[in-house]
Design an enzyme around this catalytic site. Sequence first.
Site, PDB file in Angstrom:
ATOM      1  N   HIS A  49       0.653  -1.056  -0.027  1.00  0.00           N
ATOM      2  CA  HIS A  49      -0.131   0.188   0.098  1.00  0.00           C
ATOM      3  C   HIS A  49       1.103   1.251  -0.052  1.00  0.00           C
ATOM      4  O   HIS A  49       2.022   1.114   0.488  1.00  0.00           O
ATOM      5  CB  HIS A  49      -0.699  -0.123   1.330  1.00  0.00           C
ATOM      6  CG  HIS A  49      -1.787  -1.074   1.205  1.00  0.00           C
ATOM      7  ND1 HIS A  49      -1.823  -1.858   2.470  1.00  0.00           N
ATOM      8  CD2 HIS A  49      -2.942  -1.669   0.474  1.00  0.00           C
ATOM      9  CE1 HIS A  49      -2.874  -2.864   2.088  1.00  0.00           C
ATOM     10  NE2 HIS A  49      -3.310  -2.720   0.818  1.00  0.00           N
ATOM     11  N   ASP A  52       2.374   1.904   3.260  1.00  0.00           N
ATOM     12  CA  ASP A  52       3.130   0.684   3.943  1.00  0.00           C
ATOM     13  C   ASP A  52       4.421   1.261   3.684  1.00  0.00           C
ATOM     14  O   ASP A  52       5.582   0.862   4.404  1.00  0.00           O
ATOM     15  CB  ASP A  52       3.204  -0.508   3.163  1.00  0.00           C
ATOM     16  CG  ASP A  52       1.717  -1.347   3.441  1.00  0.00           C
ATOM     17  OD1 ASP A  52       1.259  -1.057   4.639  1.00  0.00           O
ATOM     18  OD2 ASP A  52       1.351  -1.968   2.561  1.00  0.00           O
ATOM     19  N   GLU A 174      -8.556  -4.532  -8.495  1.00  0.00           N
ATOM     20  CA  GLU A 174      -9.014  -5.809  -7.940  1.00  0.00           C
ATOM     21  C   GLU A 174     -10.245  -5.799  -7.521  1.00  0.00           C
ATOM     22  O   GLU A 174     -10.633  -5.178  -6.484  1.00  0.00           O
ATOM     23  CB  GLU A 174      -7.820  -5.802  -6.614  1.00  0.00           C
ATOM     24  CG  GLU A 174      -7.969  -7.107  -5.945  1.00  0.00           C
ATOM     25  CD  GLU A 174      -7.365  -7.213  -4.611  1.00  0.00           C
ATOM     26  OE1 GLU A 174      -6.343  -6.684  -4.532  1.00  0.00           O
ATOM     27  OE2 GLU A 174      -7.496  -7.777  -3.695  1.00  0.00           O
ATOM     28  N   HIS A 213     -12.269 -13.300  -3.523  1.00  0.00           N
ATOM     29  CA  HIS A 213     -13.130 -12.175  -3.741  1.00  0.00           C
ATOM     30  C   HIS A 213     -13.908 -12.913  -5.001  1.00  0.00           C
ATOM     31  O   HIS A 213     -15.479 -12.705  -5.040  1.00  0.00           O
ATOM     32  CB  HIS A 213     -12.500 -11.106  -4.778  1.00  0.00           C
ATOM     33  CG  HIS A 213     -11.615 -10.243  -3.555  1.00  0.00           C
ATOM     34  ND1 HIS A 213     -11.054  -9.071  -4.035  1.00  0.00           N
ATOM     35  CD2 HIS A 213     -11.510 -10.634  -2.142  1.00  0.00           C
ATOM     36  CE1 HIS A 213     -10.442  -8.649  -2.742  1.00  0.00           C
ATOM     37  NE2 HIS A 213     -10.544  -9.512  -1.645  1.00  0.00           N
ATOM     38  N   ASP A 250      -9.805 -15.024   3.420  1.00  0.00           N
ATOM     39  CA  ASP A 250      -8.239 -14.973   2.898  1.00  0.00           C
ATOM     40  C   ASP A 250      -7.360 -16.102   3.821  1.00  0.00           C
ATOM     41  O   ASP A 250      -6.394 -16.172   4.170  1.00  0.00           O
ATOM     42  CB  ASP A 250      -7.310 -13.566   3.686  1.00  0.00           C
ATOM     43  CG  ASP A 250      -7.817 -12.388   3.087  1.00  0.00           C
ATOM     44  OD1 ASP A 250      -8.613 -12.406   1.813  1.00  0.00           O
ATOM     45  OD2 ASP A 250      -7.616 -11.286   3.324  1.00  0.00           O
TER      46      ASP A 250
HETATM   47  C1  XUL Z   1      -9.216  -6.523   0.497  1.00  0.00           C
HETATM   48  C2  XUL Z   1      -7.899  -7.018  -0.337  1.00  0.00           C
HETATM   49  C3  XUL Z   1      -6.740  -6.050  -0.106  1.00  0.00           C
HETATM   50  C4  XUL Z   1      -5.985  -5.657  -1.253  1.00  0.00           C
HETATM   51  C5  XUL Z   1      -4.983  -5.009  -1.018  1.00  0.00           C
HETATM   52  O1  XUL Z   1     -10.047  -7.680   0.434  1.00  0.00           O
HETATM   53  O2  XUL Z   1      -7.916  -8.090  -0.889  1.00  0.00           O
HETATM   54  O3  XUL Z   1      -5.703  -6.806   0.732  1.00  0.00           O
HETATM   55  O4  XUL Z   1      -5.585  -6.806  -1.860  1.00  0.00           O
HETATM   56  O5  XUL Z   1      -5.428  -3.726  -0.825  1.00  0.00           O
HETATM   57 MN    MN Z   2      -6.450  -8.760  -2.206  1.00  0.00          MN
END
Ligand code: XUL
Ligand code: MN
Length: 344
Positions: A49, A52, A174, A213, A250
């Site tokens: 990020h 970061d 994303e 996702h 995740d």
């Molecule tokens: C959110 C996600 C984040 C992005 C990076 O769900 O996956 O970690 O990948 O900002």
């Molecule tokens: Mn992600």
Amino acid sequence: MAGKYLFSFGPWNIHEGSDPFGPTVRGTIAFAQKLKIYKELGFDGVQFHDDDAVPDMDQLSAAEIEKKAGEVRAILDGEGLTAEFVAPRLWEGPNTIDGGYTSNDPACREYAKKRSRQSIDIANVLGTKLIVLWLAREGTYIREAKDSKVAVDRLVEAINDMLAHDPDIRIAIEPKPNEPMDHAYIPTTGHAMALGYLTSDPARVGVNIESAHAILAGLDPSDEMGFALAYDRLYTVHLNDQNGLKFDQDKSFGSVDLRRAFNQVRILEQYDYGQRGEMVGLDVKAMRTQKEGMATKHLSNSREVFLALLDLVRRLDRTAVDQLIAQRDYEELDLLIMNHLLGK
Ligand code: XUL
Ligand code: MN
């Protein structure tokens, strides 16, 4: 077919274990210390990020941001690591409560655009031309709060602003269908690709596909990858796993559905993913129950599972598969794949 894969993750993937219902359970590992762990775990790329790399960047001048990013670049070089991408973090600050690019407040939209340009500047110092946009709050809790047509116009305007800021950057959207929002405006790969075609340079707008996702959108991650590969716009991936339709988990790659993970590795390998420098990103979280000092296993385990599945992909009897496809005997093909996964 025997390409080598490079693996990446972000510093947020080593974390203290808080969740919406409980505080942290592990101590903080300093950013510089995290960078030292990458190689030990078998990783080469760092996903960032913007903050970061440059904490508190909203309080810093352009020169200060560049200096701080330069210091991080020196650490990366020293560790033999490369920056894979930079993602503007447009979901934590007071200016992004109502979203960034699609906020109803014009001052907040300007903030989001400026911050995105700053992310590109940071990316240039870190040595990457890839920008990831997770459009976290670009959506609504209630339909009436924003105009969904105008939201798309604003997303296009913001992406055009980034593309104009640097003629060499590429943007990987994303997609994610929900969380933190009830509904996000760009929930799937198809939406992201279509959005790209509204921008000034569609050839530079692709995707970062995250397994969890896609699953949250009720879709198969490997098919989403196939879609992006057909457009030659699969710029990176966030591999992980997800147990059904609930909060974004995740989980470690392959930990819920090995066959679904096998098919993601299969399509990446089939279409030479990685041959042009694309990395295998692992956006995985350690379980909150992991004790201090043992909360990096989710990363090395995910990599290990990817490589084990890669071995299975490479040893799959393609001739037998093709024969069964020609015979339209998908029941036998189903068993062949299951036996292969069972090591039979
Ligand atoms: C959110 C996600 C984040 C992005 C990076 O769900 O996956 O970690 O990948 O900002
Ligand atoms: Mn992600």
